[in-house]
Design a protein around this motif. Structure first.
Motif, PDB file in Angstrom:
ATOM      1  N   PRO A   1      23.622  31.480 -93.723  1.00  0.00           N
ATOM      2  CA  PRO A   1      22.347  30.964 -94.222  1.00  0.00           C
ATOM      3  C   PRO A   1      22.484  30.113 -95.482  1.00  0.00           C
ATOM      4  O   PRO A   1      23.469  30.206 -96.204  1.00  0.00           O
ATOM      5  N   HIS A   2      21.469  29.304 -95.724  1.00  0.00           N
ATOM      6  CA  HIS A   2      21.328  28.575 -96.969  1.00  0.00           C
ATOM      7  C   HIS A   2      20.926  29.562 -98.058  1.00  0.00           C
ATOM      8  O   HIS A   2      20.041  30.378 -97.865  1.00  0.00           O
ATOM      9  N   ILE A   3      21.631  29.521 -99.178  1.00  0.00           N
ATOM     10  CA  ILE A   3      21.272  30.363-100.325  1.00  0.00           C
ATOM     11  C   ILE A   3      21.097  29.430-101.513  1.00  0.00           C
ATOM     12  O   ILE A   3      21.996  28.656-101.830  1.00  0.00           O
ATOM     13  N   ALA A   4      19.922  29.463-102.133  1.00  0.00           N
ATOM     14  CA  ALA A   4      19.652  28.564-103.260  1.00  0.00           C
ATOM     15  C   ALA A   4      19.591  29.365-104.549  1.00  0.00           C
ATOM     16  O   ALA A   4      18.955  30.418-104.607  1.00  0.00           O
ATOM     17  N   GLU A   5      20.253  28.859-105.594  1.00  0.00           N
ATOM     18  CA  GLU A   5      20.068  29.455-106.920  1.00  0.00           C
ATOM     19  C   GLU A   5      18.842  28.760-107.510  1.00  0.00           C
ATOM     20  O   GLU A   5      18.758  27.526-107.509  1.00  0.00           O
ATOM     21  N   VAL A   6      17.863  29.545-107.952  1.00  0.00           N
ATOM     22  CA  VAL A   6      16.589  28.939-108.350  1.00  0.00           C
ATOM     23  C   VAL A   6      16.280  29.150-109.828  1.00  0.00           C
ATOM     24  O   VAL A   6      16.818  30.060-110.471  1.00  0.00           O
ATOM     25  N   GLY A   7      15.423  28.265-110.346  1.00  0.00           N
ATOM     26  CA  GLY A   7      14.928  28.375-111.715  1.00  0.00           C
ATOM     27  C   GLY A   7      13.462  27.994-111.749  1.00  0.00           C
ATOM     28  O   GLY A   7      12.906  27.518-110.753  1.00  0.00           O
ATOM     29  N   LEU A   8      12.822  28.197-112.918  1.00  0.00           N
ATOM     30  CA  LEU A   8      11.377  27.998-113.063  1.00  0.00           C
ATOM     31  C   LEU A   8      11.067  26.532-113.289  1.00  0.00           C
ATOM     32  O   LEU A   8      11.653  25.886-114.166  1.00  0.00           O
ATOM     33  N   ILE A   9      10.122  25.995-112.502  1.00  0.00           N
ATOM     34  CA  ILE A   9       9.640  24.641-112.751  1.00  0.00           C
ATOM     35  C   ILE A   9       8.695  24.703-113.955  1.00  0.00           C
ATOM     36  O   ILE A   9       7.708  25.449-113.925  1.00  0.00           O
ATOM     37  N   PRO A  10       8.998  23.949-115.033  1.00  0.00           N
ATOM     38  CA  PRO A  10       8.212  24.080-116.280  1.00  0.00           C
ATOM     39  C   PRO A  10       6.731  23.827-116.027  1.00  0.00           C
ATOM     40  O   PRO A  10       6.357  22.936-115.254  1.00  0.00           O
ATOM     41  N   GLY A  11       5.900  24.652-116.660  1.00  0.00           N
ATOM     42  CA  GLY A  11       4.457  24.470-116.549  1.00  0.00           C
ATOM     43  C   GLY A  11       3.863  25.114-115.309  1.00  0.00           C
ATOM     44  O   GLY A  11       2.661  25.022-115.080  1.00  0.00           O
ATOM     45  N   THR A  12       4.675  25.744-114.462  1.00  0.00           N
ATOM     46  CA  THR A  12       4.164  26.439-113.276  1.00  0.00           C
ATOM     47  C   THR A  12       4.737  27.855-113.273  1.00  0.00           C
ATOM     48  O   THR A  12       5.482  28.242-114.176  1.00  0.00           O
ATOM     49  N   GLN A  13       4.384  28.600-112.239  1.00  0.00           N
ATOM     50  CA  GLN A  13       5.038  29.907-112.019  1.00  0.00           C
ATOM     51  C   GLN A  13       5.925  29.815-110.789  1.00  0.00           C
ATOM     52  O   GLN A  13       6.199  30.794-110.126  1.00  0.00           O
ATOM     53  N   HIS A  14       6.356  28.598-110.469  1.00  0.00           N
ATOM     54  CA  HIS A  14       7.038  28.325-109.208  1.00  0.00           C
ATOM     55  C   HIS A  14       8.529  28.126-109.443  1.00  0.00           C
ATOM     56  O   HIS A  14       8.928  27.465-110.395  1.00  0.00           O
ATOM     57  N   PHE A  15       9.330  28.699-108.567  1.00  0.00           N
ATOM     58  CA  PHE A  15      10.785  28.635-108.710  1.00  0.00           C
ATOM     59  C   PHE A  15      11.389  27.764-107.617  1.00  0.00           C
ATOM     60  O   PHE A  15      11.003  27.881-106.458  1.00  0.00           O
ATOM     61  N   ARG A  16      12.335  26.903-108.002  1.00  0.00           N
ATOM     62  CA  ARG A  16      12.963  26.034-107.028  1.00  0.00           C
ATOM     63  C   ARG A  16      14.465  25.918-107.273  1.00  0.00           C
ATOM     64  O   ARG A  16      14.965  26.263-108.342  1.00  0.00           O
TER      65      ARG A  16
END
Lengths: 593, 593
Positions: B446-461
């Motif tokens: 599977p695809h495994i992504a290391e994620v971090g917080l998009i500034p100004g949101t509560q969303h991780f990418r």
């Protein structure tokens, strides 16, 4: 690249395929002593086991010894586990009996030649898998299926050995055949054989449980007590052989091992008959995979205890070399055994050299001890097998899977029942196929959650499980599965049925759990977009992952979408929440992933 | 339940299984007229087609007519599509030829009996699938695989008919066999046959493209022009029959249809020979599924145009009844055909009664027209097949899948090549198996992504695709796949390798894309939790879905977790971001899902 770095690279590649070059260079006296001690203990354990498993495979006993000599040397050169002890094991011996038994051969020489060819084929398959790094194929055997298979095999093996304990004839590859065959001959039971067999079973169970504490209470050191306890089968062999010889029990109908040729393994070659290869290929593949899985599980368990590393693809090469060595030296299919590897590890084996030393021990046995085995009763060997395999039988996996997951439970139960009912080959194949089918079935009817905003966050959750905010004209569905051919129609039907309830102006598909959209699913989405569009409903996507978005951008799906692709579900709700009937204006779609 | 509502429920259930009770009650004059017009047009089209497809299946021509009578009536009673026209179709005829050809039968009577049995078996399979609602099984045929299969079948069928155009012998189920066989006999080509065959092909292609515009330019109404264009094959049949009769071409080596029995279909019964059933079962299953997929695709396309609904499981019942009717009346396997259904729809068919009226037309043909077919050249029938199937050949799917997804492309290419190289049965089986294997392979890595917080949101990418905030001691990995036996080890290896880079105190697994954790994966997570714990690293989960959390709560995994289960990834970062080395205190885990 310079000549020097070329040489270094070649050296590293060579060390990858021939690990002995790595650990051999650092071998010292301390490691030698540890390996020697472990080798002595494993040799004592392996002599009766090798004879017994050859009997289980339907082969002459010396083939068991031969399979415990050169294969160990080959593994010492090519294997990566420090503690794995290779040789004939119970499950693979049973699978060998099933595979060769299916051929309908009558002469023992042909039977032995087929077993040798099976080892060669299995070795080739393992080598090819290793070279092409196909070790991941073993992952398709799920843990529960393996557990179920081992349990059922243990029961089958134990049942198959009852004929030797009773001194009667019995045949069959399934539990029912075996039991039926046993019952039809039970009146011919030889009571002396039964006494020897049952006595040995009782003795060996007592050795397992009661001998070590007794020896400790007598003041022996724990190390010595352990070794003596492991030598229990040798004791049973020695005592029953002596009794049989002393009282001339052979003439009273006790089946004995008889003549075992004295000497080192002969040089043998597999048959290259194309028909034989065709008939054995499927069995060889199953034996390779089962053998690899058994071996790698033990090797990884033991390596983890010492924080060492196993290289699965190199293990395939090591086991492949072992099996080819078995085929070249009168043996039959081998793999890393659980019990003997644990003994090897506990006895302090430091490097694969311990395996090579064990091989020397077994070779010595083949050279000097075989005349002493003439009067060894087959019932004693059967007893050692029964006691060894009953420790593998564990129905706990049924309870564990029942509690956790019905699909896992179904796969385990089917594996156990089919193995018992139709033999090892059908059992394990069915287990693998059923695991995959159940997984696919589940993904073909995915969970779809209608979601809303959890107040005070930007997080969306199932409206049926959480107190969330929603908007009457906006439906957000979180698709909890990859969108692919097997579920494309299900998702289409679900969505159209949901929309048919009316009052909806915007549909958002939240794709946070969608890791793939294949062409079938894309066509379905295009159709949905068209049909919703005709009904005046916009279709948007949110939280589409990078790799999925990359693919969608290669098509005109996003241009034709009646709605937008939103980076976050929160942004989608902000854009579509205050619905005014207007078609949303999308930001640059390229940002969306 | 009261007696009345009992009756209502029984009525509804009956109407589900016998849809004619539903639409039959509302049948009126207008619908009757529309259905009659459509029936006349379809009858004209179906007479030459039925004869031709029987020839393709290797059967006497009258069996094609018989397969177009009772099966249509059966579908009219049990089917749900308003426009579907059932009968012999090209692909299923080819599959019938392959299935029966494999049996090595020599007498035509045995061959016909086997085809009848195949229709019966196929009907049974379809009925069983319908009653047990197994229509979803057809979803495992992906769109690209179907497209590739149809294209390859079209080529195969066209090639198989060249022998009739050339007037020579040729046999084989694969393209290479057919071409080789054609080339080895090509010197025996009958030039008169070739003239008739090639002339018919040219004429029929011209009818498709050029006749309708010509008729329109002559001032004919579009409806009439359409009907005349559809009657093209009938024209070719009439003209070539007359020429053959007039010039006595039979004596010059032109193969003709010859005696076709005059009369209604005979009552026939399938063979109940167990060996025959065993040999035909696999083929019958493939024919059922391919026939169902072809039929349901047409039916759904046409139903969508009039916003009607198809019930896939009831379609199985309808097609099952049709095939059993075929077996009882001297026919062979049938299904809903694409071309004729479109004609039926365009001609204005309102209800399944149009099919029943078509059946009457074909029955009339069987009763009165068969003597006229004596001099019909086989080359003309072959020409109608070639022109019909070449419209199915479309290699566009290769380009579309190449652009979109290499896995889809591989499955299509393999389906096409294997169908051409080894025949229809191997081709389509391989396509299905390969689609599934490629899907499983993908999910096993599977695809495994290391994620971090998009500034100004509560969303991780994904940190590699977006400008995000991360914390050096906190690693968040988004696992983009279900965790199950096939990828458990991959994920374990990936995580341990990531953690081995050092400097990490907390690992969070973001489970927004995890729709399932099976027992194998759970064991892996437990092992990971233990090993990370030993290294002083906590393991937490975030965004675990409801159904997954329900399952985890049945185990002690969450109690033993060194970290927590967070409702959102944002909450996880808030709790773990300001790392002070302390073990996090978890909120009530029950809230987490």
């Amino acid at each position: 690249m310079s000549q020097v770095s070329n040489k270094v690279a070649r050296g590293a590649a060579l060390r990858r395929f021939v690990p002995i070059l790595d650990w051999g260079a650092r071998y010292d006296n301390a490691a030698f002593t540890s390996d020697m001690v472990a080798a002595v203990i494993v040799t004592i354990m392996l002599i009766p086991q090798s004879l017994a498993y050859a009997l289980l495979a339907g082969l002459p006993p010396e083939m068991g010894l031969y399979a415990s000599i050169l294969p160990l040397v080959a593994y010492a050169i090519f294997g990566t586990s420090r503690a794995l002890a290779v040789g004939p094991v119970a499950v693979v011996s049973l699978m060998t009996a099933a595979a060769v038994g299916n051929l309908g051969l009558t002469s023992p020489a042909e039977y032995a030649a087929a077993a040798i060819t099976l080892a060669f084929l299995s070795g080739l398959i393992l080598l090819v898998m290793g070279v092409f790094r196909l070790g991941f194929l073993a992952n398709f055997l799920s843990h529960p299926v393996i557990a179920g298979f081992i349990t059922a095999s243990g029961l089958l093996i134990a049942t198959s050995q009852l004929k030797h304990i009773l001194g009667i004839e019995a045949h069959g590859h399934s539990l029912f055949d075996l039991v039926g065959s046993l019952l039809s001959h039970i009146t011919q039971t030889n009571l002396i054989t039964l006494a020897i067999g049952a006595g040995s079973v009782a003795f060996l169970f007592w050795v397992r449980k009661g001998l070590k504490p007794l020896l400790l209470s007598w003041g022996l050191g724990p190390r010595m007590a352990d070794i003596l306890a492991k030598a229990g089968p040798v004791g049973a062999v020695a005592v029953t052989t002596l009794i049989t010889w002393g009282f001339d029990l052979q003439s009273k109908g006790v089946a004995i091992v008889g003549d075992v040729p004295q000497g080192l393994p002969p040089l043998t070659f597999p048959s290259f008959d194309a028909d034989l290869w065709t008939s054995l290929f499927g069995s060889a593949l199953l034996i390779s995979i089962i053998g690899f899985v058994e071996s790698i599980s033990v090797a990884q368990t033991l390596a983890a205890k010492k924080r060492q590393r196993i290289v699965p693809d190199q293990e395939l090469v090591g086991l492949g070399a072992s099996n080819i060595a078995a085929a070249m030296s009168g043996g039959y299919p081998v793999t890393g055994g659980f019990a003997r590897s644990v003994v090897n590890f506990d006895a302090g084996a430091e490097t694969p050299a311990a395996g090579a030393f064990t091989a020397i021990g077994i070779a010595a046995a083949a050279l000097f001890l075989t005349p002493l085995l003439f009067f060894l009763p087959k019932a004693t060997l059967a007893a050692t097998i029964i006691v060894a395999v009953l420790s593998l039988v564990d129905f706990h996996i049924l309870r564990a899977t029942w509690a956790y997951h019905r699909a896992d439970f179904t796969a385990v139960l089917a594996t156990i029942l089919l193995t018992l009912g139709f033999g090892v080959e059908i059992g394990v194949s069915a287990g693998v196929v059923l695991s995959i089918v159940l997984y696919l079935y589940k993904t073909s009817r995915p969970h779809i959650a209608e979601v809303g905003l959890i107040p005070g966050t930007q997080h969306f959750r199932n409206i049926n499980r959480h107190a969330v905010l929603t908007h009457p004209e906006l439906v957000t569905l979180r698709l909890d599965e990859n969108l692919y051919f097997a579920n494309a129609r299900f998702i289409e039907d679900y969505l159209l049925a949901r929309v048919a309830k009316g009052g909806i102006k915007h549909v958002v598909l939240m794709c946070s759990a969608v890791n793939e959209i294949d062409l079938s699913a894309l066509e379905t989405l295009e159709e949905l977009n068209r049909r919703l569009g005709e009904a005046g409903i916009t279709l948007s996507l949110s939280e589409v992952k990078g790799p999925v978005m990359d693919r969608l951008k290669r098509t005109d799906f996003i241009q034709n979408l009646t709605g937008c692709v939103y980076l976050t579900q929160f942004a989608a709700m902000q854009a579509l929440g205050p619905v005014d009937g207007s078609v949303p204006v999308c930001a640059e779609q390229g940002d969306a992933a």
